[in-house]
Enzyme design. Structure first.
Site, mmCIF file in Angstrom:
data_model
loop_
_atom_site.group_PDB
_atom_site.id
_atom_site.type_symbol
_atom_site.label_atom_id
_atom_site.label_comp_id
_atom_site.label_asym_id
_atom_site.label_seq_id
_atom_site.Cartn_x
_atom_site.Cartn_y
_atom_site.Cartn_z
ATOM 1 N N ARG A 1 -28.905 11.872 -0.051
ATOM 2 C CA ARG A 1 -28.361 12.860 -1.001
ATOM 3 C C ARG A 1 -27.457 12.127 -1.985
ATOM 4 O O ARG A 1 -26.240 12.300 -1.985
ATOM 5 C CB ARG A 1 -27.560 13.936 -0.272
ATOM 6 C CG ARG A 1 -28.228 14.791 0.806
ATOM 7 C CD ARG A 1 -29.638 15.172 0.648
ATOM 8 N NE ARG A 1 -30.011 16.480 0.179
ATOM 9 C CZ ARG A 1 -29.875 17.632 0.799
ATOM 10 N NH1 ARG A 1 -29.243 17.721 1.926
ATOM 11 N NH2 ARG A 1 -30.355 18.748 0.304
ATOM 12 N N GLN B 1 -31.686 11.995 -6.366
ATOM 13 C CA GLN B 1 -31.795 13.444 -6.566
ATOM 14 C C GLN B 1 -33.192 13.868 -7.029
ATOM 15 O O GLN B 1 -33.731 14.875 -6.588
ATOM 16 C CB GLN B 1 -30.789 13.869 -7.624
ATOM 17 C CG GLN B 1 -29.936 15.010 -7.190
ATOM 18 C CD GLN B 1 -28.758 15.220 -8.135
ATOM 19 O OE1 GLN B 1 -28.510 14.404 -9.026
ATOM 20 N NE2 GLN B 1 -28.047 16.298 -7.943
ATOM 21 N N ASP C 1 -35.578 14.332 -4.156
ATOM 22 C CA ASP C 1 -35.055 15.098 -3.024
ATOM 23 C C ASP C 1 -35.861 16.381 -2.785
ATOM 24 O O ASP C 1 -35.564 17.445 -3.332
ATOM 25 C CB ASP C 1 -33.570 15.394 -3.315
ATOM 26 C CG ASP C 1 -32.891 16.147 -2.190
ATOM 27 O OD1 ASP C 1 -33.573 16.514 -1.219
ATOM 28 O OD2 ASP C 1 -31.675 16.376 -2.293
ATOM 29 N N SER D 1 -34.047 19.521 -1.223
ATOM 30 C CA SER D 1 -33.323 20.365 -2.185
ATOM 31 C C SER D 1 -34.269 21.164 -3.064
ATOM 32 O O SER D 1 -34.043 22.349 -3.322
ATOM 33 C CB SER D 1 -32.429 19.514 -3.092
ATOM 34 O OG SER D 1 -31.392 18.957 -2.353
ATOM 35 N N TYR E 1 -23.054 17.074 4.487
ATOM 36 C CA TYR E 1 -23.525 18.083 5.435
ATOM 37 C C TYR E 1 -22.361 18.625 6.258
ATOM 38 O O TYR E 1 -21.363 17.939 6.478
ATOM 39 C CB TYR E 1 -24.573 17.491 6.381
ATOM 40 C CG TYR E 1 -25.875 17.155 5.710
ATOM 41 C CD1 TYR E 1 -26.686 18.153 5.196
ATOM 42 C CD2 TYR E 1 -26.310 15.837 5.597
ATOM 43 C CE1 TYR E 1 -27.890 17.843 4.574
ATOM 44 C CE2 TYR E 1 -27.516 15.527 4.981
ATOM 45 C CZ TYR E 1 -28.296 16.535 4.469
ATOM 46 O OH TYR E 1 -29.487 16.229 3.870
#
Ligand code: NAD
Length: 375
Positions: free
Chosen positions: A122, A127, A130, A133, A228
């Site tokens: 992350r 990104q 990902d 996500s 997290y």
């Protein structure tokens, strides 16, 4: 380098790993793309579209898996297909490595470089790759639509000559990627939204979307270096339940998205909280596949409690918008390949000192190379 995209085998899976637009871009980089006939059909991407984008369509699944340098999937391969790939080839998908020790062992034995999409770090740089996500975002959106469809009321306030309808109240528990999108979607539909997360840092994000952050003092909670949530103590869990019961009781829709990376999801909405909720209210449990946030929720079933609360435990909610979910995942895969593509040798650079690869490559060269899974 030859890439194969097989059809997904699970009945509930409507997505496809690559869409024609990404095929075209990968062909432009110099890759050869083969797509199993009908692979995109459930998300309305047709064989002809793939052909027009430069792919070859094949019905020889086993032959293509054996010949491919890289196989791109959403889900994990079967044991049989994991061992059918040639040594040195890549297998990319959501491999569920925390629960699939045996499969990981087989991939290692086969000499496959296995990339687990849920392990992409992350970080800002990663990104664009990902997939966790990109899919959670759409699941959060679709959860609100599902709940709105099952609720016997409308979400926005309406002032009419016949009278005024108050806005529905939506409570979102867990404000990660899915939760934020659920809040935004419920707000766009006109609901009044409350939200809670154990990580206090999300309060500002909740407020910026026009929702109210429910404050429950749990003492020290914190988050991991990847952002997290950490697991709560038993005492903190009870404090959380007490604080949330009141909000649940006044909500028309409760959406739970609370997960603990690599572990069973926390049970948050228990029977006592459900029994205090209004007749006809709807609860959507986005964590149903990883243990469930709601007592009594069942995968892909609608459970109605004795006091008339509907609990929807739908797995892979993003499959409800499979065309866009495929588009986003496909872009994640394109970005991954493009980032590591070596134009000269026309292969992917597989240097495990790279932070992204170190995070997501589980097996390589005959062994389990990821520090979290190598024993
Ligand atoms: P997730 O799916 O692991 O969990 C969803 C949410 O549930 C999290 O916000 C978590 O704090 C919350 N939660 C866990 N236990 C809870 C409990 N008992 N009660 C209430 N809420 C609880 O989370 P995610 O969507 O994958 O996001 C995790 C974090 O990573 C977030 O901070 C997100 O912004 C961040 N993130 C960063 C990047 C990046 O930098 N590239 C990309 C994606 C996500």
């Amino acid at each position: 380098m030859r890439v194969f995209v097989p059809s997904e085998t699970s009945e509930s899976e409507k997505r496809v790993a690559l869409i024609p637009e990404s095929v075209k871009r990968l062909v432009g980089l110099g890759l050869e793309i083969v797509v199993e006939s009908g692979a995109g059909a459930a998300s309305y991407y047709l064989d002809d579209d793939y052909t027009a984008a430069g792919a070859r369509i094949s019905s020889d699944r086993a032959g293509e898996i054996a010949a491919a340098d890289m196989v791109l999937r959403l889900s994990k391969p079967s044991m049989e297909e994991a061992t059918a790939q040639k040594s040195g080839s890549w297998s990319v998908g959501f491999l569920d490595p925390f629960n699939e020790g045996e499969l990981i062992g087989k991939l290692a034995e086969s000499g496959v470089t296995a990339v687990s999409m849920e392990m992409i770090p992350r970080t800002t740089l990663a990104q664009k790759m990902d997939g966790l996500s990109s899919q959670a975002n759409l699941a959060g959106y679709f959860a609100v639509l599902k709940a709105a469809e099952r609720l016997n009321r409308i979400l926005p306030m309406m002032m009419t000559p016949a009278g005024t309808i108050s806005p529905a109240r939506v409570f979102v528990i867990g404000v990660g990627v899915a939760g934020l999108q659920a809040i935004a979607t419920a707000k766009r539909l006109g609901a009044r939204v409350d939200a809670f997360d154990t990580r206090p840092v999300v309060e500002e994000q909740v407020k910026s979307l026009g929702a109210k952050f429910v404050k429950i003092d749990l003492g020290e909670v914190g988050q991991t270096d990847q952002g997290y949530a950490k697991e709560l103590t038993e005492e903190q869990k009870e404090m959380q339940k007490a604080g949330m019961a009141k909000v649940c009781a006044q909500s028309d829709i409760v959406i739970t998205t609370a997960k603990l990376f690599g572990r069973k999801a926390p049970m948050i909405v228990d029977e006592r909280m459900l029994s205090g909720m209004k007749h006809g209210s709807v609860v959507v449990d986005l964590a149903v596949e990883s243990g469930g946030n709601v007592e009594g929720s069942k995968l892909d079933e609608e459970v109605v409690t004795s006091n008339g609360v509907r609990i929807l435990g739908i797995g892979k909610l993003e499959c409800g918008v499979a065309a866009h979910a495929s588009q986003m995942y496909s872009a994640n895969l394109y970005n991954f390949i493009e980032h590591f593509w070596d134009a000269e040798s026309k292969t992917i650079k597989s240097d495990l000192s790279d932070e992204i690869l170190k995070g997501c490559v589980i097996t390589q060269g005959g062994s389990i190379v990821h520090e979290r899974f190598a024993k």
